[in-house]
Design a protein around this motif. Structure first.
Motif, short mmCIF file in Angstrom:
data_model
loop_
_atom_site.label_atom_id
_atom_site.label_comp_id
_atom_site.label_asym_id
_atom_site.label_seq_id
_atom_site.Cartn_x
_atom_site.Cartn_y
_atom_site.Cartn_z
N LEU A 153 34.72 4.36 -2.73
CA LEU A 153 34.07 3.24 -3.42
C LEU A 153 34.99 2.73 -4.54
O LEU A 153 35.14 1.52 -4.73
CB LEU A 153 32.72 3.69 -4.00
N CYS A 154 35.60 3.64 -5.27
CA CYS A 154 36.50 3.24 -6.36
C CYS A 154 37.68 2.44 -5.82
O CYS A 154 38.09 1.45 -6.42
CB CYS A 154 37.02 4.47 -7.12
N GLU A 155 38.20 2.86 -4.68
CA GLU A 155 39.35 2.13 -4.13
C GLU A 155 38.92 0.71 -3.74
O GLU A 155 39.60 -0.27 -4.06
CB GLU A 155 39.93 2.87 -2.92
N ARG A 156 37.75 0.61 -3.10
CA ARG A 156 37.26 -0.71 -2.68
C ARG A 156 37.04 -1.61 -3.89
O ARG A 156 37.50 -2.75 -3.93
CB ARG A 156 35.96 -0.52 -1.89
N LEU A 157 36.36 -1.10 -4.90
CA LEU A 157 36.06 -1.93 -6.08
C LEU A 157 37.33 -2.28 -6.85
O LEU A 157 37.45 -3.39 -7.39
CB LEU A 157 35.06 -1.20 -6.99
N SER A 158 38.28 -1.36 -6.90
CA SER A 158 39.54 -1.64 -7.61
C SER A 158 40.26 -2.81 -6.98
O SER A 158 40.86 -3.63 -7.68
CB SER A 158 40.49 -0.43 -7.54
N ILE A 159 40.20 -2.87 -5.65
CA ILE A 159 40.91 -3.94 -4.93
C ILE A 159 40.14 -5.26 -5.01
O ILE A 159 40.72 -6.31 -5.24
CB ILE A 159 41.15 -3.52 -3.47
N LEU A 160 38.81 -5.17 -4.85
CA LEU A 160 38.03 -6.42 -4.79
C LEU A 160 37.77 -7.04 -6.16
O LEU A 160 37.62 -8.24 -6.28
CB LEU A 160 36.69 -6.16 -4.09
N LEU A 161 37.70 -6.20 -7.20
CA LEU A 161 37.33 -6.72 -8.52
C LEU A 161 38.32 -6.28 -9.60
O LEU A 161 37.92 -5.68 -10.60
CB LEU A 161 35.91 -6.24 -8.89
#
Ligand code: ATP
Ligand code: MG
Length: 315
Positions: free
Chosen positions: A228-236
């Motif tokens: 989840l952290c990787e996804r959010l880091s990239i998207l936001l």
């Protein structure tokens, strides 16, 4: 030492203390814990901080062993031992001689091999398939399982004697929901790490988002949190991540509630304005019909009239 394993909660620190003591010995270790709790990270740390660091470290996933070649994978085989054995093959056990063998998902080891592994653990003698001689192999075994071996023993799928032989020192990784005080620490660690890895500005969580993440049960444990952290880091990148940015599985976990219908933004709202707006929309949609509007809003006609009066709405 053991810095790859993030966590300061009392139960996690107790586990790390035991792990540090065990790392220095040659004893067989059985690591248990749900999926994504860090069993492989712990096995790596145990090896790295053992006297066998720098010696061979072989990993074998027992769940990925095709039934027919499982024995030869583990013990090796001699050329001509069976059809297709065109040359001698070194097994994982002899390959790990002097070092460590990590038997991951040990629960999936075929029963026939369980007996052979037990014999090896008791004698230190390894016999490749098709070989008449045995050879002495000095290997420290670390095993891991994400399913309850007692259940497997009771159904006859796992040998009790092998379980006790492996379980000399059990190390149990707690699920994330049982060490909630580590959630924020892990979130911060991974947000920082992924910002660096992807060369993006680091995002942060709002207080309400953190609270939601803190009460989520995390069935996938640290792996789920990390992804989840990787996804959010990239998207936001560089953003403040609010509740509205969290995935539906997290939002659906509010204590005693289903997925919320509306989200309260972190900056807050003017409730009166929202109410006025909704009443006006209902009246518009029903062409001013107050009974129908009340039904759309889930309130009585009297309550609607009262609120229209309160907000100064006329039709
Ligand atoms: N305490 C921890 N600190 C930092 N990272 C962790 C921790 N625990 C797990 N991780 C990370 O979570 C992910 C999953 O860990 P790991 O592969 O060790 O889980 P596992 O228990 O072996 O899961 P499975 O049973 O599904 O094989 C990895 O990316 C790992 O780096
Ligand atoms: Mg694993």
């Amino acid at each position: 030492m053991f810095h790859a394993l993030i966590g300061h909660s009392p139960n996690f620190e107790a586990l790390l203390r035991s792990a540090k003591v065990v790392a220095a010995t040659d004893v067989t270790v059985l690591i248990t814990g749900e999926t994504g709790t860090g069993k492989e990270v712990l096995a790596d740390a145990l090896q790295k901080h053992s006297p066998r660091a720098g010696k061979p470290f072989i990993k074998l996933n027992c769940a990925a062993l095709p039934e027919g070649i499982a024995e030869s994978e583990l013990f090796g085989h001699r050329k001509g031992a069976f059809t297709g054995a065109v040359s001698n093959q070194l097994g994982k056990l002899p390959a790990a001689n002097g070092g460590t063998l990590f038997l991951d998902e040990i629960n999936s080891l075929p029963l026939s091999l369980q007996a052979k592994l037990l014999r090896f653990l008791e004698t230190g003698e390894c016999q490749p398939v098709g070989e008449t001689q045995t050879q002495s192999v000095h290997v420290r075994v670390i095993a891991a399982t994400n399913c309850n071996l007692f259940d497997k023993i009771s159904t006859g799928d796992f040998r009790r004697d092998l379980f006790y032989r492996l379980n000399v020192v059990p190390l149990e990784l707690p699920p994330l929901r049982e060490r909630r005080s580590d959630i924020e620490l892990l979130l911060q660690h991974f947000m920082k790490q992924f910002a660096q890895v992807h060369r993006l500005e680091q995002a942060a969580f709002s207080k309400t988002a953190l609270a939601r993440l803190g009460s989520y049960p995390w069935p996938g444990n640290v792996r789920e949190l990390r992804n989840l952290c990787e996804r959010l880091s990239i998207l936001l990148p560089g953003r403040i991540i609010g509740v509205e940015n969290l995935p539906s599985e997290v939002l659906g976990s509010a204590p005693g509630a289903q997925k919320p219908v509306v989200f309260l933004p972190d900056v807050g709202i003017a409730l009166d304005k929202v109410e006025t707006e909704l009443i006006c929309q209902a009246l518009q949609r029903t062409h001013g019909n107050r009974s129908k509007s009340a039904r759309l809003l889930g309130i009585s006609r009297d309550t609607l009239l009262y609120r229209m009066h309160k907000h100064g709405i006329s039709t």
